[in-house]
Design a protein around this motif. Structure first.
Motif, PDB file in Angstrom:
ATOM      1  N   LEU A  11      -7.013  -5.051   3.629  1.00 41.14           N
ATOM      2  CA  LEU A  11      -7.196  -3.806   4.382  1.00 41.14           C
ATOM      3  C   LEU A  11      -5.822  -3.218   4.677  1.00 41.14           C
ATOM      4  CD1 LEU A  11      -8.929  -1.812   6.046  1.00 41.14           C
ATOM      5  CD2 LEU A  11      -8.740  -3.441   7.958  1.00 41.14           C
ATOM      6  N   ARG A  38     -11.300  -0.505 -11.357  1.00 46.10           N
ATOM      7  CA  ARG A  38     -11.824  -0.561 -10.003  1.00 46.10           C
ATOM      8  C   ARG A  38     -13.231   0.013  -9.970  1.00 46.10           C
ATOM      9  NH1 ARG A  38      -7.849   3.934  -7.118  1.00 46.10           N
ATOM     10  NH2 ARG A  38      -8.773   5.800  -8.084  1.00 46.10           N
ATOM     11  N   ALA A  40     -15.912   1.419  -6.961  1.00 40.28           N
ATOM     12  CA  ALA A  40     -16.279   1.736  -5.585  1.00 40.28           C
ATOM     13  C   ALA A  40     -17.794   1.688  -5.460  1.00 40.28           C
ATOM     14  CB  ALA A  40     -15.750   3.111  -5.208  1.00 40.28           C
ATOM     15  N   PRO A  87      -7.605   6.678   1.068  1.00 44.61           N
ATOM     16  CA  PRO A  87      -8.960   6.141   1.283  1.00 44.61           C
ATOM     17  C   PRO A  87      -9.789   6.109  -0.001  1.00 44.61           C
ATOM     18  CG  PRO A  87      -8.357   7.579   3.083  1.00 44.61           C
ATOM     19  CD  PRO A  87      -7.263   7.692   2.072  1.00 44.61           C
ATOM     20  N   GLU A  88      -9.570   7.055  -0.878  1.00 47.74           N
ATOM     21  CA  GLU A  88     -10.341   7.076  -2.131  1.00 47.74           C
ATOM     22  C   GLU A  88      -9.929   5.981  -3.106  1.00 47.74           C
ATOM     23  OE1 GLU A  88      -8.698   9.622  -0.704  1.00 47.74           O
ATOM     24  OE2 GLU A  88      -7.757  10.941  -2.218  1.00 47.74           O
ATOM     25  N   ASP A  89      -8.893   5.224  -2.796  1.00 49.37           N
ATOM     26  CA  ASP A  89      -8.531   4.057  -3.593  1.00 49.37           C
ATOM     27  C   ASP A  89      -9.363   2.825  -3.211  1.00 49.37           C
ATOM     28  OD1 ASP A  89      -5.129   5.108  -3.317  1.00 49.37           O
ATOM     29  OD2 ASP A  89      -6.425   5.331  -5.075  1.00 49.37           O
ATOM     30  N   THR A  90     -10.156   2.941  -2.174  1.00 53.57           N
ATOM     31  CA  THR A  90     -10.989   1.830  -1.740  1.00 53.57           C
ATOM     32  C   THR A  90     -11.972   1.441  -2.836  1.00 53.57           C
ATOM     33  OG1 THR A  90     -10.803   2.399   0.598  1.00 53.57           O
ATOM     34  CG2 THR A  90     -12.725   1.099  -0.064  1.00 53.57           C
ATOM     35  N   GLN A 117     -11.091  -7.134  -3.218  1.00 52.96           N
ATOM     36  CA  GLN A 117     -11.427  -5.928  -2.474  1.00 52.96           C
ATOM     37  C   GLN A 117     -10.168  -5.281  -1.905  1.00 52.96           C
ATOM     38  OE1 GLN A 117     -14.617  -4.425  -1.727  1.00 52.96           O
ATOM     39  NE2 GLN A 117     -13.272  -2.800  -0.958  1.00 52.96           N
ATOM     40  N   VAL A 118     -10.063  -3.990  -2.101  1.00 52.64           N
ATOM     41  CA  VAL A 118      -9.014  -3.177  -1.473  1.00 52.64           C
ATOM     42  C   VAL A 118      -9.702  -2.125  -0.620  1.00 52.64           C
ATOM     43  CG1 VAL A 118      -7.181  -1.504  -1.870  1.00 52.64           C
ATOM     44  CG2 VAL A 118      -7.329  -3.559  -3.300  1.00 52.64           C
ATOM     45  N   THR A 119      -9.350  -2.099   0.656  1.00 52.73           N
ATOM     46  CA  THR A 119      -9.915  -1.130   1.574  1.00 52.73           C
ATOM     47  C   THR A 119      -8.777  -0.363   2.230  1.00 52.73           C
ATOM     48  OG1 THR A 119     -11.803  -2.576   2.018  1.00 52.73           O
ATOM     49  CG2 THR A 119     -11.404  -0.771   3.565  1.00 52.73           C
ATOM     50  N   VAL A 120      -8.833   0.959   2.112  1.00 51.88           N
ATOM     51  CA  VAL A 120      -7.800   1.818   2.683  1.00 51.88           C
ATOM     52  C   VAL A 120      -8.430   2.645   3.796  1.00 51.88           C
ATOM     53  CG1 VAL A 120      -6.036   3.543   2.220  1.00 51.88           C
ATOM     54  CG2 VAL A 120      -6.699   1.912   0.428  1.00 51.88           C
ATOM     55  N   SER A 121      -7.941   2.460   5.003  1.00 53.98           N
ATOM     56  CA  SER A 121      -8.492   3.186   6.147  1.00 53.98           C
ATOM     57  C   SER A 121      -7.701   4.474   6.379  1.00 53.98           C
ATOM     58  CB  SER A 121      -8.448   2.313   7.385  1.00 53.98           C
ATOM     59  OG  SER A 121      -7.113   2.006   7.733  1.00 53.98           O
TER      60      SER A 121
END
Length: 122
Positions: A11, A38, A40, A87-90, A117-121
Motif C-alpha cells: 500500500l 497487471r 485491476a 490510484p489507477e495503478d492499483t 497486490q499494489v494499492t495506491v491510495s
C-alpha cells in the motif's frame, strides 16, 4: 520450466514509489523475455512493461516515464521500479516469461507468477 515468484507489492500513497521483484527458478532465466502485467478488479489483464533477453525495453503508454523495468540475470530477477504512482495503478501485478521476445499480448507468455497486490491510495 521456469517458476516465477513476485514480491514487493503493498500500500502506498499517490505520488509514492514501489519496486517489484520477480525471481525465476532454473539456470535458463536469461533465455527468456520477461514481462510485467497487471489486472485491476473487473478489468482485463494488461501489459505494463517488458524486457528482452538482450535488455531492450517496452512500456505501456500509461506507465511510460514513471516505470522502469530491468533485469539481473545473475540473480534470475526482473524488476519494475514504479514512481509517481497513481490510484489507477492499483492492481495485482504479475510477471511472465516467454522464450521469444517481448509481446504485449499476455497469451504469448508461457510462465506466470502468482501476482503481488499494489494499492495506491489517493
Amino acid at each position: 520450466q521456469v517458476q516465477l515468484v513476485e514480491s514487493g507489492g503493498g500500500l502506498v500513497q499517490a505520488g509514492g514509489s514501489l519496486r517489484l521483484s520477480c525471481v525465476g527458478s532454473g539456470r535458463t532465466f536469461s533465455t527468456y523475455a520477461m514481462g510485467w502485467f497487471r489486472q485491476a478488479p473487473g478489468k482485463e489483464r494488461e501489459f505494463v512493461a517488458g524486457i528482452t533477453k538482450s535488455g531492450s525495453t517496452d512500456y505501456a503508454d500509461a506507465v511510460k516515464g514513471r516505470f522502469t523495468i530491468s533485469r539481473d540475470n545473475a540473480k534470475n530477477t526482473v524488476y519494475v521500479e514504479m514512481n509517481n504512482l497513481k490510484p489507477e495503478d492499483t492492481a495485482v501485478y504479475y510477471c511472465a516469461a516467454n522464450p521469444q521476445t517481448v509481446f504485449r499480448n499476455s497469451g504469448r507468455y508461457i510462465y506466470w507468477g502468482q501476482g503481488t497486490q499494489v494499492t495506491v491510495s489517493s
